[in-house]
Design a protein around this motif. Structure first.
Motif, short mmCIF file in Angstrom:
data_model
loop_
_atom_site.label_atom_id
_atom_site.label_comp_id
_atom_site.label_asym_id
_atom_site.label_seq_id
_atom_site.Cartn_x
_atom_site.Cartn_y
_atom_site.Cartn_z
N ALA A 90 0.83 -1.21 0.00
CA ALA A 90 0.00 0.00 0.00
C ALA A 90 0.86 1.26 0.00
O ALA A 90 0.54 2.24 -0.68
N SER A 91 1.95 1.24 0.75
CA SER A 91 2.84 2.41 0.82
C SER A 91 3.35 2.78 -0.57
O SER A 91 3.39 3.96 -0.94
N ASP A 139 0.42 3.86 -2.95
CA ASP A 139 -0.01 5.21 -2.56
C ASP A 139 0.99 6.24 -3.08
O ASP A 139 0.61 7.29 -3.63
N THR A 140 2.26 5.94 -2.95
CA THR A 140 3.31 6.86 -3.41
C THR A 140 3.28 6.98 -4.93
O THR A 140 3.42 8.08 -5.48
N TYR A 149 2.60 10.50 -6.85
CA TYR A 149 3.46 11.16 -7.83
C TYR A 149 2.81 11.24 -9.21
O TYR A 149 3.09 12.18 -9.96
N THR A 196 -2.31 12.73 0.18
CA THR A 196 -3.32 11.69 0.01
C THR A 196 -4.50 11.99 0.93
O THR A 196 -4.31 12.16 2.14
N TYR A 222 -7.55 6.39 0.28
CA TYR A 222 -7.45 5.39 -0.78
C TYR A 222 -8.11 4.10 -0.34
O TYR A 222 -8.28 3.85 0.87
N GLY A 267 -3.99 2.60 -8.94
CA GLY A 267 -2.69 1.94 -8.85
C GLY A 267 -2.85 0.45 -9.02
O GLY A 267 -3.90 -0.12 -8.68
N MET A 272 -5.55 -0.29 -6.38
CA MET A 272 -5.86 0.86 -5.52
C MET A 272 -6.69 1.90 -6.28
O MET A 272 -6.50 2.08 -7.48
N GLN A 273 -7.60 2.56 -5.57
CA GLN A 273 -8.25 3.76 -6.09
C GLN A 273 -8.01 4.85 -5.04
O GLN A 273 -8.41 4.69 -3.88
#
Lengths: 139, 139, 139, 139
Positions: free
Chosen positions: D53-54, D57-58, D62, D76, D79, D110, D124-125
């Motif tokens: 997730a980290s 999310d990153t 970006y 953020t 998410y 993602g 991911m959303q």
């Protein structure tokens, strides 16, 4: 598969009430459409997010259903919806697509478009579960 | 504040169509209720998740609205809903509650209960945004 | 139950690396804590959302695990996290709590607090699944 | 833009600690990769969802940052991540992509892939917000 999707869809009072049509079904992908209707608006006169979410959820559900074994039924576990812009328009197209199907859980993505625009005004990520039916449960 | 919530609520065609009532408003918390209606069912005859989500989203939206400055309006950015059990019952109570309010974003939680049960059958986490109004936009 | 939670927790390299401690376990609720650590920061020097999410996800996972049968194990299906404010502080407390437990799916909520504050800086809604173990899988 | 992304990325202790590399940056899309590391595992020895997730999310952050004005920074808001399969593999590739960018909110998706597989093991959303910087805040 198409027949199963349509039979289940026709039992959904909510979809009939909203005036939703199934416009395409292929394995892992379903497309639906509906028209603007003043009965289903939010406070600024646009289509209510709840109507948008209902149709996206259903499109994702049938996308999942379309890759399930014939005796299974589908249930939404959870979804996340982003409302990217107001649902402003006359005709809305909503798609559901399988991202990955596991044995008991299927993840789908949905997108909603207004009047043929190519950028979605809403995006969904949904988690569906496969139910292996007991008697009386289908679709 | 109560008057603002009710005035905005009354402009929502969707809430009228679903037959939703506002049963309580206090700063940061709103409660609504509706009855089972065959027009808004899913394929197994229970209230459609889309109807549940519409009302929870609206309850969260007005919970956020209730802590905003008078000239602001509210818009849902995104929400996540978990459907924990079918919406089986005659009367549904839905609550929205502010978790934390920032200057432009407010996070709320919603819960849906059937027929006075104490365990929710649906749970929402919602992100609302504060709009400082231009002309013609309110609620 | 406490012994099962601790045994499983101790096998998580990630929790050891982050320096997380289990500070409370009761049926349906788990509390963890960790200290600020410059190795796990984002670009503005606060604890990275990924670290916050890791611990909240783990707290929710063990909250779910605490109400499962002894032979079961837990897996995260999906979660939603809201980052309400930067993770600014020296000591963070994270809680996970069961909202409702079904036979195969358990929904939990998590909250993260900094330095004893009473308003959370992050909120999670998580969906966990129960796995009935084959050999070699536990916790 | 690439320089801004790299400068901000290099200030993230968490990304350095996880051993993440930025492998591609284009407007609206970012790709990162990392290797399996026993320090960041869950209880069954796979990469912890928190590490997955980290990085997702990153990557989403970006991707959003890459379409923002030069003086803005990214945060953020929320998410949702679906963990579709264990993060089993040696090398993981994670992508973030803008779905739609508004003036203050940007929605991204993602996906995480293991060892060159074409089906994602996580999706991911994410909702990002644009901050117009005060002094001392960047990236």
């Amino acid at each position: 598969m198409l027949a199963r999707v349509r039979a289940s869809f026709d039992r959904q009072g909510m979809m009939t009430t909203l005036g939703v049509e199934v416009t395409a079904v292929e394995p892992g992908r379903v497309e639906m459409s509906l028209r603007h209707d003043d009965r289903f608006t939010q406070q600024h006169g646009f289509l209510h997010a709840g109507a948008v979410a209902s149709v996206l959820d259903t499109a994702c559900g049938y996308a999942a259903y379309s890759v399930m074994p014939p005796d299974a039924s589908v249930l939404t576990v959870t979804y996340t919806i982003n409302l990217l812009a107001p649902a402003a328009g006359q005709r809305f197209t909503m798609t559901g697509q399988v991202v990955r199907a596991g044995r008991t859980l299927i993840v789908c993505r949905g997108e909603a478009f207004a009047d043929g625009a190519d950028r979605p005004f809403a995006a969904m990520q949904a988690t569906m579960t496969v139910l292996h039916n007991g008697p009386g449960l289908s679709g």
